[in-house]
Design an enzyme around this catalytic site. Structure first.
Site, PDB file in Angstrom:
ATOM      1  N   ASP A  14       8.383 -19.550   8.212  1.00 27.49           N
ATOM      2  CA  ASP A  14       7.262 -19.677   7.274  1.00 27.49           C
ATOM      3  C   ASP A  14       7.600 -19.142   5.892  1.00 27.49           C
ATOM      4  O   ASP A  14       7.368 -19.819   4.880  1.00 27.49           O
ATOM      5  CB  ASP A  14       6.019 -18.963   7.814  1.00 27.49           C
ATOM      6  CG  ASP A  14       5.407 -19.700   9.002  1.00 27.49           C
ATOM      7  OD1 ASP A  14       5.647 -20.914   9.120  1.00 27.49           O
ATOM      8  OD2 ASP A  14       4.697 -19.057   9.792  1.00 27.49           O
ATOM      9  N   ARG A  95       1.690  -2.584   7.301  1.00 24.88           N
ATOM     10  CA  ARG A  95       1.257  -3.439   6.204  1.00 24.88           C
ATOM     11  C   ARG A  95       0.979  -2.665   4.920  1.00 24.88           C
ATOM     12  O   ARG A  95       1.393  -3.100   3.843  1.00 24.88           O
ATOM     13  CB  ARG A  95       0.042  -4.293   6.609  1.00 24.88           C
ATOM     14  CG  ARG A  95       0.341  -5.339   7.698  1.00 24.88           C
ATOM     15  CD  ARG A  95       1.563  -6.173   7.395  1.00 24.88           C
ATOM     16  NE  ARG A  95       1.799  -7.233   8.383  1.00 24.88           N
ATOM     17  CZ  ARG A  95       2.565  -7.113   9.455  1.00 24.88           C
ATOM     18  NH1 ARG A  95       3.188  -5.986   9.730  1.00 24.88           N
ATOM     19  NH2 ARG A  95       2.743  -8.141  10.284  1.00 24.88           N
ATOM     20  N   ASP A 124      -3.654  -9.063   9.258  1.00 21.95           N
ATOM     21  CA  ASP A 124      -2.589  -8.702   8.335  1.00 21.95           C
ATOM     22  C   ASP A 124      -2.834  -9.223   6.920  1.00 21.95           C
ATOM     23  O   ASP A 124      -2.487  -8.572   5.937  1.00 21.95           O
ATOM     24  CB  ASP A 124      -1.232  -9.176   8.869  1.00 21.95           C
ATOM     25  CG  ASP A 124      -0.815  -8.391  10.111  1.00 21.95           C
ATOM     26  OD1 ASP A 124      -1.216  -7.213  10.214  1.00 21.95           O
ATOM     27  OD2 ASP A 124      -0.111  -8.946  10.970  1.00 21.95           O
ATOM     28  N   SER A 175       4.369 -14.877  19.035  1.00 18.92           N
ATOM     29  CA  SER A 175       4.295 -14.299  17.702  1.00 18.92           C
ATOM     30  C   SER A 175       4.477 -12.793  17.858  1.00 18.92           C
ATOM     31  O   SER A 175       3.678 -12.126  18.511  1.00 18.92           O
ATOM     32  CB  SER A 175       2.932 -14.626  17.075  1.00 18.92           C
ATOM     33  OG  SER A 175       2.714 -13.769  15.973  1.00 18.92           O
TER      34      SER A 175
HETATM   35  N1  ARG Z   1      -3.387  -7.592  16.409  1.00 16.35           N
HETATM   36  C1  ARG Z   1      -2.510  -6.572  15.924  1.00 16.35           C
HETATM   37  C2  ARG Z   1      -3.041  -5.969  14.659  1.00 16.35           C
HETATM   38  O1  ARG Z   1      -3.877  -6.548  14.058  1.00 16.35           O
HETATM   39  C3  ARG Z   1      -1.102  -7.061  15.791  1.00 16.35           C
HETATM   40  C4  ARG Z   1      -0.839  -8.026  14.685  1.00 16.35           C
HETATM   41  C5  ARG Z   1       0.531  -8.545  14.801  1.00 16.35           C
HETATM   42  N2  ARG Z   1       0.871  -9.386  13.719  1.00 16.35           N
HETATM   43  C6  ARG Z   1       1.542 -10.520  13.851  1.00 16.35           C
HETATM   44  N3  ARG Z   1       1.809 -11.171  12.770  1.00 16.35           N
HETATM   45  N4  ARG Z   1       1.948 -10.977  15.018  1.00 16.35           N
HETATM   46  O2  ARG Z   1      -2.668  -4.896  14.268  1.00 16.35           O
END
Ligand code: ARG
Length: 401
Positions: A14, A95, A124, A175
């Site tokens: 991506d 993040r 995110d 993912s």
């Molecule tokens: N659901 C988790 C969070 O919001 C993990 C997010 C993982 N991100 C990803 N791009 N796979 O903290």
């Protein structure tokens, strides 16, 4: 002068496609920033070169491991941060540190816009954009996957058309987002919450059901900061890495849960966070020993609020800052040692001691040497229960059941 966009670059499909996509769409030059938060895997230099090969005018790799450990994971540890009482905020912690450095890179490289590869369905996007805005409110943000139709199919087509050097065969069926605080796995067959995870999903932890000898580890803290393991001095980063190995080898820190995202979706998540879970377990145990009763009770509500703020993308916010000050103050005497038994998927405290201890043997013992004056309790209990007795008498008088 051409406009510049700073892109949060991971090296994957991506964000590799996003380089050319953004350039075509906006006419801007794309500067890629890849952050090392201990995700492991590919060599960061290969990632840096791939950005250039995909058309970036500049490509920067930032080693954020130390900062991430000391300024993000450590406050989370001292707060015992577990979202929904389980998830140690793995992605939610990385993040904001990345967002901060994206904003700084934009300022340094004369970019007026930051771009990221998040979809519109997750947390995110919120954490990146709110974080960037809190560091540099003048910056714009673009998100090609979310805002300009860069779907998976179109991205693959774009990569083929332009001959981008991306090896699709290495793609994981899930993912995944990982750093040294833990690993998050979503999608694929896990999207049916009734499907059990298979061993293949995990990489930080061994199967906890395999029989092996337990591993007893002593973690020492000073003011809520881990300072030694089995007597050897360690930094926060070293503590995490060593416990990822040792707790991971015992299958500690696997989680399988349905989680409430900020955007309102319930999602099925599988996590593994062996070091984080071992450290938080030890830290909680030491707080039980060293933190005064009312402070300990009150801190639970602060922990929950802090965790929700960070989960919801508000790392850089006035309330989070103020709660940090509270947590700092609460850690003044969190000094001592915890012995954990790492075994069969669990980290179980088996011993605690330390100079910050409030445990008084002479008060607690039921044997000789007891210094607790039990005659004081009689009057204490009577007064403690007085309001309830008065209320009960009223009920009797008014004939209410
Ligand atoms: N659901 C988790 C969070 O919001 C993990 C997010 C993982 N991100 C990803 N791009 N796979 O903290």
């Amino acid at each position: 002068m051409t406009n510049r966009v700073v892109l949060a670059y991971s090296g994957g499909l991506d964000t590799s496609v996003a380089i050319g996509w953004i350039a075509e769409e906006t006419g801007a030059e794309v500067v890629c920033v890849a952050a090392d938060v201990g995700q492991g895997g590919e060599d960061m230099n290969d990632i840096r070169q791939r950005a250039l090969d995909c058309g970036a005018v500049e490509s920067i790799v930032l080693d954020l491991k130390q900062e991430f450990a000391d300024e993000y994971c450590l406050p989370a540890l001292r707060t015992n941060a577990l979202y929904l009482e389980r998830y140690p905020l793995v992605s939610a912690l990385s993040r904001p540190v990345i967002a901060k450095h994206l904003a700084l890179a934009a300022q340094m490289h004369g970019a007026d816009t930051v771009a990221h590869g998040c979809t519109g369905k997750g947390n995110d996007q919120v954490r990146f954009e709110v974080g960037i805005g809190a560091i540099a409110p003048e910056l714009n943000v673009i998100a090609p996957v979310r805002d300009s139709g860069m779907t998976r199919d179109k991205a693959i087509q774009f990569a083929e058309d332009k001959g981008l050097p991306i090896d699709q065969s290495k793609r994981s069926p899930y993912s995944v987002d990982q750093n040294f605080w833990g690993r998050a796995v979503e999608t694929g067959f896990l999207e049916d919450p009734w499907n059990a995870p298979i061993e293949d999903v995990y990489s930080y932890t061994s199967d906890p059901s395999v029989t092996r000898d337990p591993d007893d580890v002593i973690i020492s803290f000073s003011n809520g900061v881990p300072t030694a393991i089995d007597g050897r001095p360690v930094s926060m980063l070293e503590a995490i890495l060593e416990l990822n190995q040792r707790a991971g080898a015992q299958g500690v820190g696997r989680l399988d849960m349905v989680e409430d995202r900020l955007v309102g979706i319930k999602s099925r998540e599988v996590y593994e966070a062996p070091g984080a879970i071992a450290l938080i377990t030890a830290h909680q145990e030491l707080e039980d020993l060293t933190v005064e009763r009312d402070l300990r009770r009150f801190k639970f509500s602060v922990e929950q609020r802090w965790t929700e703020l960070v989960y919801d993308g508000l790392w850089f916010s006035p309330l989070k800052d103020a709660l940090d000050t509270f947590v700092d103050s609460s850690q003044q005497y969190v000094t001592g040692d915890i012995r954990l038994r790492l075994h069969a998927g669990r980290a179980v405290p088996t011993g605690r001691r330390g100079e910050g201890s409030l445990y008084d043997f002479d008060l607690a013992t039921y044997d000789t040497g007891d210094t607790f004056d039990q005659t004081l309790s009689k009057g204490f209990v009577q007064l403690w229960g007085l309001p309830s007795r008065i209320a009960a008498r009223r009920q009797q008088k008014l004939g209410k059941p």
